[in-house]
Design a protein around this motif. Structure first.
Motif, PDB file in Angstrom:
ATOM      1  N   GLY A   1       0.794  -1.210  -0.083  1.00  0.00           N
ATOM      2  CA  GLY A   1      -0.447   0.318   0.026  1.00  0.00           C
ATOM      3  C   GLY A   1       1.037   1.499   0.306  1.00  0.00           C
ATOM      4  O   GLY A   1       2.017   1.313   0.650  1.00  0.00           O
ATOM      5  N   GLY A   2       0.541   2.293  -0.828  1.00  0.00           N
ATOM      6  CA  GLY A   2       1.038   3.684  -0.532  1.00  0.00           C
ATOM      7  C   GLY A   2       2.465   3.792  -0.975  1.00  0.00           C
ATOM      8  O   GLY A   2       2.886   5.148  -0.572  1.00  0.00           O
ATOM      9  N   VAL A   3       2.604   3.220  -2.292  1.00  0.00           N
ATOM     10  CA  VAL A   3       3.584   3.480  -2.202  1.00  0.00           C
ATOM     11  C   VAL A   3       3.495   4.669  -3.896  1.00  0.00           C
ATOM     12  O   VAL A   3       4.860   4.403  -4.224  1.00  0.00           O
ATOM     13  CB  VAL A   3       3.843   2.129  -3.353  1.00  0.00           C
ATOM     14  CG1 VAL A   3       4.598   1.128  -2.096  1.00  0.00           C
ATOM     15  CG2 VAL A   3       3.536   1.406  -4.037  1.00  0.00           C
ATOM     16  N   GLY A   4       2.519   4.661  -4.517  1.00  0.00           N
ATOM     17  CA  GLY A   4       2.307   5.772  -5.430  1.00  0.00           C
ATOM     18  C   GLY A   4       1.659   5.206  -6.597  1.00  0.00           C
ATOM     19  O   GLY A   4       1.593   5.304  -8.045  1.00  0.00           O
ATOM     20  N   LYS A   5       1.163   3.869  -6.002  1.00  0.00           N
ATOM     21  CA  LYS A   5       0.429   3.590  -7.999  1.00  0.00           C
ATOM     22  C   LYS A   5      -0.600   4.483  -8.467  1.00  0.00           C
ATOM     23  O   LYS A   5      -0.766   4.796  -9.204  1.00  0.00           O
ATOM     24  CB  LYS A   5      -0.634   2.500  -7.379  1.00  0.00           C
ATOM     25  CG  LYS A   5       0.440   1.197  -6.773  1.00  0.00           C
ATOM     26  CD  LYS A   5      -0.556   0.020  -6.288  1.00  0.00           C
ATOM     27  CE  LYS A   5      -0.786   0.119  -4.674  1.00  0.00           C
ATOM     28  NZ  LYS A   5       0.095   0.184  -4.086  1.00  0.00           N
ATOM     29  N   THR A   6      -1.559   5.348  -7.246  1.00  0.00           N
ATOM     30  CA  THR A   6      -3.113   6.100  -8.267  1.00  0.00           C
ATOM     31  C   THR A   6      -1.884   7.196  -8.094  1.00  0.00           C
ATOM     32  O   THR A   6      -2.715   7.816  -9.457  1.00  0.00           O
ATOM     33  CB  THR A   6      -3.203   5.958  -6.447  1.00  0.00           C
ATOM     34  OG1 THR A   6      -4.150   4.821  -5.941  1.00  0.00           O
ATOM     35  CG2 THR A   6      -4.907   7.143  -7.196  1.00  0.00           C
ATOM     36  N   THR A   7      -1.054   7.682  -7.373  1.00  0.00           N
ATOM     37  CA  THR A   7      -0.091   9.056  -7.729  1.00  0.00           C
ATOM     38  C   THR A   7       0.069   9.054  -9.180  1.00  0.00           C
ATOM     39  O   THR A   7      -0.009   9.728 -10.484  1.00  0.00           O
ATOM     40  CB  THR A   7       0.372   9.119  -6.606  1.00  0.00           C
ATOM     41  OG1 THR A   7       0.055   9.315  -5.841  1.00  0.00           O
ATOM     42  CG2 THR A   7       1.608  10.772  -7.114  1.00  0.00           C
TER      43      THR A   7
ATOM     44  N   ASP B   1      -9.673   0.092  -7.932  1.00  0.00           N
ATOM     45  CA  ASP B   1      -9.958   0.147  -7.102  1.00  0.00           C
ATOM     46  C   ASP B   1     -10.822   1.007  -5.996  1.00  0.00           C
ATOM     47  O   ASP B   1     -11.310   2.212  -6.570  1.00  0.00           O
ATOM     48  CB  ASP B   1      -8.525   0.833  -6.297  1.00  0.00           C
ATOM     49  CG  ASP B   1      -8.467   0.719  -4.651  1.00  0.00           C
ATOM     50  OD1 ASP B   1      -9.005   0.431  -3.312  1.00  0.00           O
ATOM     51  OD2 ASP B   1      -6.681   1.198  -4.242  1.00  0.00           O
TER      52      ASP B   1
ATOM     53  N   GLN C   1     -11.720   2.295  -3.226  1.00  0.00           N
ATOM     54  CA  GLN C   1     -10.853   3.401  -2.529  1.00  0.00           C
ATOM     55  C   GLN C   1     -11.334   4.076  -3.316  1.00  0.00           C
ATOM     56  O   GLN C   1     -11.915   5.573  -2.985  1.00  0.00           O
ATOM     57  CB  GLN C   1      -9.692   3.374  -2.377  1.00  0.00           C
ATOM     58  CG  GLN C   1      -9.202   2.039  -1.045  1.00  0.00           C
ATOM     59  CD  GLN C   1      -8.009   2.676  -0.857  1.00  0.00           C
ATOM     60  OE1 GLN C   1      -6.736   3.268   0.396  1.00  0.00           O
ATOM     61  NE2 GLN C   1      -6.636   2.154  -1.417  1.00  0.00           N
TER      62      GLN C   1
ATOM     63  N   PRO D   1      -4.528  -2.388  -3.611  1.00  0.00           N
ATOM     64  CA  PRO D   1      -2.979  -2.665  -2.927  1.00  0.00           C
ATOM     65  C   PRO D   1      -2.992  -4.222  -2.170  1.00  0.00           C
ATOM     66  O   PRO D   1      -2.929  -4.867  -1.176  1.00  0.00           O
ATOM     67  CB  PRO D   1      -2.918  -1.575  -2.067  1.00  0.00           C
ATOM     68  CG  PRO D   1      -4.014  -1.467  -0.929  1.00  0.00           C
ATOM     69  CD  PRO D   1      -5.079  -1.120  -3.057  1.00  0.00           C
TER      70      PRO D   1
ATOM     71  N   PRO E   1      10.359  12.062  -7.763  1.00  0.00           N
ATOM     72  CA  PRO E   1      11.001  13.011  -6.700  1.00  0.00           C
ATOM     73  C   PRO E   1       9.844  12.639  -5.683  1.00  0.00           C
ATOM     74  O   PRO E   1       8.913  13.417  -5.835  1.00  0.00           O
ATOM     75  CB  PRO E   1      11.534  14.180  -6.585  1.00  0.00           C
ATOM     76  CG  PRO E   1      10.740  14.905  -7.969  1.00  0.00           C
ATOM     77  CD  PRO E   1      10.752  13.443  -8.375  1.00  0.00           C
ATOM     78  N   ARG E   2      10.353  13.058  -4.087  1.00  0.00           N
ATOM     79  CA  ARG E   2       9.273  13.385  -3.028  1.00  0.00           C
ATOM     80  C   ARG E   2       9.227  14.296  -3.079  1.00  0.00           C
ATOM     81  O   ARG E   2       9.345  15.373  -3.218  1.00  0.00           O
ATOM     82  CB  ARG E   2       9.626  12.698  -1.844  1.00  0.00           C
ATOM     83  CG  ARG E   2       8.593  12.840  -0.431  1.00  0.00           C
ATOM     84  CD  ARG E   2       9.121  12.284   0.594  1.00  0.00           C
ATOM     85  NE  ARG E   2       9.268  11.546   0.691  1.00  0.00           N
ATOM     86  CZ  ARG E   2       8.514  10.316   1.041  1.00  0.00           C
ATOM     87  NH1 ARG E   2       7.751  10.623   1.376  1.00  0.00           N
ATOM     88  NH2 ARG E   2       9.143   8.675   1.201  1.00  0.00           N
ATOM     89  N   ASN E   3       7.557  15.070  -3.700  1.00  0.00           N
ATOM     90  CA  ASN E   3       7.253  16.332  -3.851  1.00  0.00           C
ATOM     91  C   ASN E   3       5.854  16.458  -3.606  1.00  0.00           C
ATOM     92  O   ASN E   3       4.928  15.586  -3.020  1.00  0.00           O
ATOM     93  CB  ASN E   3       7.000  16.573  -5.118  1.00  0.00           C
ATOM     94  CG  ASN E   3       6.477  17.961  -6.136  1.00  0.00           C
ATOM     95  OD1 ASN E   3       5.619  17.511  -6.631  1.00  0.00           O
ATOM     96  ND2 ASN E   3       7.610  18.870  -5.826  1.00  0.00           N
TER      97      ASN E   3
ATOM     98  N   LEU F   1       2.662  17.298  -5.608  1.00  0.00           N
ATOM     99  CA  LEU F   1       1.614  15.836  -5.779  1.00  0.00           C
ATOM    100  C   LEU F   1       0.873  15.497  -5.040  1.00  0.00           C
ATOM    101  O   LEU F   1       0.108  14.317  -5.110  1.00  0.00           O
ATOM    102  CB  LEU F   1       2.727  14.366  -5.842  1.00  0.00           C
ATOM    103  CG  LEU F   1       3.747  14.282  -7.129  1.00  0.00           C
ATOM    104  CD1 LEU F   1       4.973  13.658  -7.276  1.00  0.00           C
ATOM    105  CD2 LEU F   1       3.170  14.192  -8.286  1.00  0.00           C
ATOM    106  N   ALA F   2       1.093  15.315  -3.390  1.00  0.00           N
ATOM    107  CA  ALA F   2       0.780  15.009  -2.688  1.00  0.00           C
ATOM    108  C   ALA F   2      -0.514  16.238  -2.293  1.00  0.00           C
ATOM    109  O   ALA F   2      -2.138  15.608  -1.909  1.00  0.00           O
ATOM    110  CB  ALA F   2       1.131  15.024  -1.584  1.00  0.00           C
TER     111      ALA F   2
END
Ligand SMILES: Nc1ncnc2c1ncn2[C@@H]1O[C@H](COP(=O)(O)OP(=O)(O)OP(=O)(O)O)[C@@H](O)[C@H]1O
Ligand SMILES: [Mg+2]
Length: 263
Positions: free
Chosen positions: A12-18, A40, A42, A128, A214-216, A219-220
């Motif tokens: 979970g939470g690895v960036g699939k949806t993003t 999903d 969700q 996930p 990158p972590r950005n 994106l969130a």
């Protein structure tokens, strides 16, 4: 004929949806016809595309259960300029309700046969887990795109996913392949990131995308406005990364089409 990619990782939470939302928007920005399939319950990809999951006449649930045709469930992402086959909590029931149905593993594949003609790219956002919904996604697609974070345990999870992909390839979908591994929430300052990257490269070779996301924070933030990041902040590092990823995917596909044509 279009190409269908499943975006999957049981973690979970690895960036699939993003990845699904932003790759859809980035490919659409190059004038490709794109369909995003939310698989999903969700419904995050639906909401992140600016489609209200609580206000749907039909969803992917109705399509998988054979209650309506996919076209009747299609919505448009207002800022992403791609088509969405949306999902919401109803889909949780499909997991169980599909089990006694005939061809339960092939229901999404059958539903997408017309879409494959109509769209250049179909991106499937998987949940996930390695459940019947994910099996449907992996059976319906031409290739799997695996987003992952460069952490120690990520590699362990990856081998379970690779085993599942191999099983589905031998039993349900002979043409299934790993299309690419995408490093997400990438932080080059973390020393583990380099080690994991090295291992991914030696194991997957050029199937590891050169683009790292990158972590950005943009994106969130973008999903809470129902926008892909290229609509929310086009200059952000996140937007540039997903535009680069779309370019890398388009170039790879053109190269393989050329190879087929000259073979
Ligand atoms: N590159 C990034 N930089 C910063 N935040 C990110 C990035 N990618 C994803 N996120 C955030 O991390 C969280 C998880 O991302 P996302 O929903 O895409 O993962 P997922 O794999 O689809 O999750 P799930 O397994 O629950 O479906 C979200 O809040 C998202 O906004
Ligand atoms: Mg998700």
């Amino acid at each position: 004929m279009g190409t269908i990619y499943a975006i999957a990782n049981q973690k979970g939470g690895v960036g699939k949806t993003t990845t699904c939302v932003n790759l859809a928007a980035s490919l659409a920005a190059t004038k490709k016809q794109v369909l995003l399939v939310d698989l999903d319950p969700q419904g995050n990809a639906t909401m992140g595309s600016g489609v209200d999951k609580n206000d749907l006449e039909y969803s992917i649930y109705d399509v998988l259960m054979g209650l309506t045709r996919p076209e009747n469930a299609y919505c448009t992402s207002p800022d992403g300029h791609y088509t969405v086959l949306p999902a919401n909590g109803d889909l949780t029931a499909a997991e169980v309700e599909m089990l006694p149905l005939e061809n339960k593993e092939y229901r999404l594949k059958s539903a997408l046969s017309a879409a494959k003609e109509q769209f250049d790219y179909v991106l499937i956002d998987c949940p996930p887990s390695l459940n019947m919904l994910t099996v449907n996604g992996l059976t319906a697609c031409d290739g799997v795109l695996i987003p992952m974070q460069c952490e120690y345990y990520a590699l362990e999870g990856l081998s379970a996913l690779v085993n599942t992909i191999n099983t589905i390839q031998s039993v349900l979908n002979p043409k299934l392949k790993i299309e690419g591994i995408l490093r997400t929430m990438y932080d080059p300052r973390n020393s583990l990131t380099g080690d994991v990257s090295q291992q991914l490269h030696s194991h997957f070779g050029d199937r590891l995308y050169r683009t790292c996301v990158p972590r950005n924070v943009r994106l969130a933030e973008a999903p809470s406005f129902g926008m892909p990041v290229i609509a929310y902040d086009k200059q952000s590092k996140g937007a540039l990364a997903y535009i680069a990823l779309a370019g890398e995917i388009l170039r790879r596909n053109e190269a393989s089409t050329l190879e087929l044509a000259t073979a």
